[in-house]
Motif scaffolding. Sequence first.
Motif, PDB file in Angstrom:
ATOM      1  N   ASP A  57     -16.922  -5.705  10.447  1.00  0.00           N
ATOM      2  CA  ASP A  57     -16.074  -6.330   9.438  1.00  0.00           C
ATOM      3  C   ASP A  57     -16.953  -6.800   8.272  1.00  0.00           C
ATOM      4  OD1 ASP A  57     -17.293  -8.685  10.305  1.00  0.00           O
ATOM      5  OD2 ASP A  57     -15.475  -9.553  11.152  1.00  0.00           O
ATOM      6  N   ALA A  58     -16.482  -7.726   7.478  1.00  0.00           N
ATOM      7  CA  ALA A  58     -17.220  -8.191   6.296  1.00  0.00           C
ATOM      8  C   ALA A  58     -18.343  -9.177   6.633  1.00  0.00           C
ATOM      9  CB  ALA A  58     -16.252  -8.835   5.304  1.00  0.00           C
ATOM     10  N   SER A  59     -18.564  -9.424   7.910  1.00  0.00           N
ATOM     11  CA  SER A  59     -19.618 -10.369   8.319  1.00  0.00           C
ATOM     12  C   SER A  59     -20.984  -9.943   7.801  1.00  0.00           C
ATOM     13  CB  SER A  59     -19.696 -10.453   9.848  1.00  0.00           C
ATOM     14  OG  SER A  59     -18.524 -10.975  10.394  1.00  0.00           O
ATOM     15  N   VAL A  60     -21.819 -10.946   7.538  1.00  0.00           N
ATOM     16  CA  VAL A  60     -23.221 -10.719   7.190  1.00  0.00           C
ATOM     17  C   VAL A  60     -24.023 -11.002   8.454  1.00  0.00           C
ATOM     18  CG1 VAL A  60     -25.159 -11.523   5.803  1.00  0.00           C
ATOM     19  CG2 VAL A  60     -22.872 -11.376   4.792  1.00  0.00           C
ATOM     20  N   PHE A  61     -24.889 -10.063   8.832  1.00  0.00           N
ATOM     21  CA  PHE A  61     -25.692 -10.217  10.043  1.00  0.00           C
ATOM     22  C   PHE A  61     -27.174 -10.222   9.718  1.00  0.00           C
ATOM     23  CE2 PHE A  61     -21.799  -8.262  11.730  1.00  0.00           C
ATOM     24  CZ  PHE A  61     -21.553  -9.057  12.831  1.00  0.00           C
ATOM     25  N   ALA A  62     -27.891 -11.153  10.308  1.00  0.00           N
ATOM     26  CA  ALA A  62     -29.352 -11.152  10.260  1.00  0.00           C
ATOM     27  C   ALA A  62     -29.836 -10.553  11.577  1.00  0.00           C
ATOM     28  CB  ALA A  62     -29.884 -12.577  10.107  1.00  0.00           C
ATOM     29  N   GLN A  63     -31.044 -10.054  11.574  1.00  0.00           N
ATOM     30  CA  GLN A  63     -31.616  -9.521  12.795  1.00  0.00           C
ATOM     31  C   GLN A  63     -31.603 -10.603  13.864  1.00  0.00           C
ATOM     32  OE1 GLN A  63     -35.828  -8.479  12.691  1.00  0.00           O
ATOM     33  NE2 GLN A  63     -35.311  -6.543  13.681  1.00  0.00           N
ATOM     34  N   GLY A  64     -31.126 -10.245  15.049  1.00  0.00           N
ATOM     35  CA  GLY A  64     -31.078 -11.182  16.167  1.00  0.00           C
ATOM     36  C   GLY A  64     -29.790 -11.967  16.299  1.00  0.00           C
ATOM     37  N   ASP A  65     -28.900 -11.884  15.302  1.00  0.00           N
ATOM     38  CA  ASP A  65     -27.610 -12.580  15.401  1.00  0.00           C
ATOM     39  C   ASP A  65     -26.796 -12.023  16.562  1.00  0.00           C
ATOM     40  OD1 ASP A  65     -28.116 -14.170  13.222  1.00  0.00           O
ATOM     41  OD2 ASP A  65     -26.727 -13.126  11.869  1.00  0.00           O
ATOM     42  N   LEU A  66     -25.951 -12.875  17.141  1.00  0.00           N
ATOM     43  CA  LEU A  66     -25.042 -12.421  18.178  1.00  0.00           C
ATOM     44  C   LEU A  66     -23.919 -11.608  17.547  1.00  0.00           C
ATOM     45  CD1 LEU A  66     -24.796 -15.628  20.407  1.00  0.00           C
ATOM     46  CD2 LEU A  66     -26.118 -13.544  20.831  1.00  0.00           C
ATOM     47  N   ALA A  67     -23.490 -10.574  18.252  1.00  0.00           N
ATOM     48  CA  ALA A  67     -22.425  -9.685  17.783  1.00  0.00           C
ATOM     49  C   ALA A  67     -21.239  -9.782  18.735  1.00  0.00           C
ATOM     50  CB  ALA A  67     -22.935  -8.245  17.715  1.00  0.00           C
ATOM     51  N   TYR A  68     -20.056  -9.917  18.165  1.00  0.00           N
ATOM     52  CA  TYR A  68     -18.829 -10.054  18.941  1.00  0.00           C
ATOM     53  C   TYR A  68     -17.902  -8.893  18.610  1.00  0.00           C
ATOM     54  CZ  TYR A  68     -20.545 -14.766  19.631  1.00  0.00           C
ATOM     55  OH  TYR A  68     -21.332 -15.839  19.956  1.00  0.00           O
ATOM     56  N   TRP A  69     -17.017  -8.523  19.544  1.00  0.00           N
ATOM     57  CA  TRP A  69     -16.051  -7.461  19.313  1.00  0.00           C
ATOM     58  C   TRP A  69     -14.691  -8.070  19.012  1.00  0.00           C
ATOM     59  CZ3 TRP A  69     -16.185  -2.663  17.959  1.00  0.00           C
ATOM     60  CH2 TRP A  69     -15.048  -1.876  18.077  1.00  0.00           C
TER      61      TRP A  69
END
Length: 150
Positions: A57-69
Motif C-alpha cells: 500500500d502507500a506505507s513507507v518502509f525502512a529496512q527492518g520494519d515489520l510488514a503486515y498483510w
Amino acid sequence: MINFVKSGDNLTLAAPYDVLSGGGFKVGNVFGVAANDTLSGNNVECEVEGVYDLAKDASVFAQGDLAYWDDSAKKVTSTVGSNLLIGAVEVAAATGAAVVRVTLFSVPGFSGQAHGLKVAYAKYDFSVDGGASCTPTVSDTIPINAVVFG
C-alpha cells in the motif's frame, strides 16, 4: 521417522480468493505466496518461508520494519491493527513504490507484538476458530529472543 510428512517451507492451502502466481494470501493465521494462478476454493501450493517482492500500500518502509498483510486490500502494509504480521522488510520502500521486499517469518506461531514486545504464542487452541479470537495474556507469551528449557 514414520510420521514425517514434509519440511514445511511450502504448504498446500485452499485459496480464499482468486490469487495470481507470486501473490500473497492469508488463510487463518497462515500467510503464503502462491506458486501458481489459482481460483478461489482450489488448492494451491504456497511458500511460507523466503524473501519476496510483494504488492504494498502507500506505507513507507525502512529496512527492518515489520510488514503486515492487509487481507482486504491484498497488500503489505505498515499498519498493525487487525492485520497479520508476515515478516520484516529487507529493502526500504517509499510511498510510490508498488512492491516491498519482505523476509517472511518462519517461526511457527509468531504472532506479532503484544505490549510492545515481539512474542510467540505458547498456548493456543487453534481448533476453535483458527486462533482468530485468541488474545494472549502476558503469561501466555514468550519473548522471541527468550531461551526456553523444557
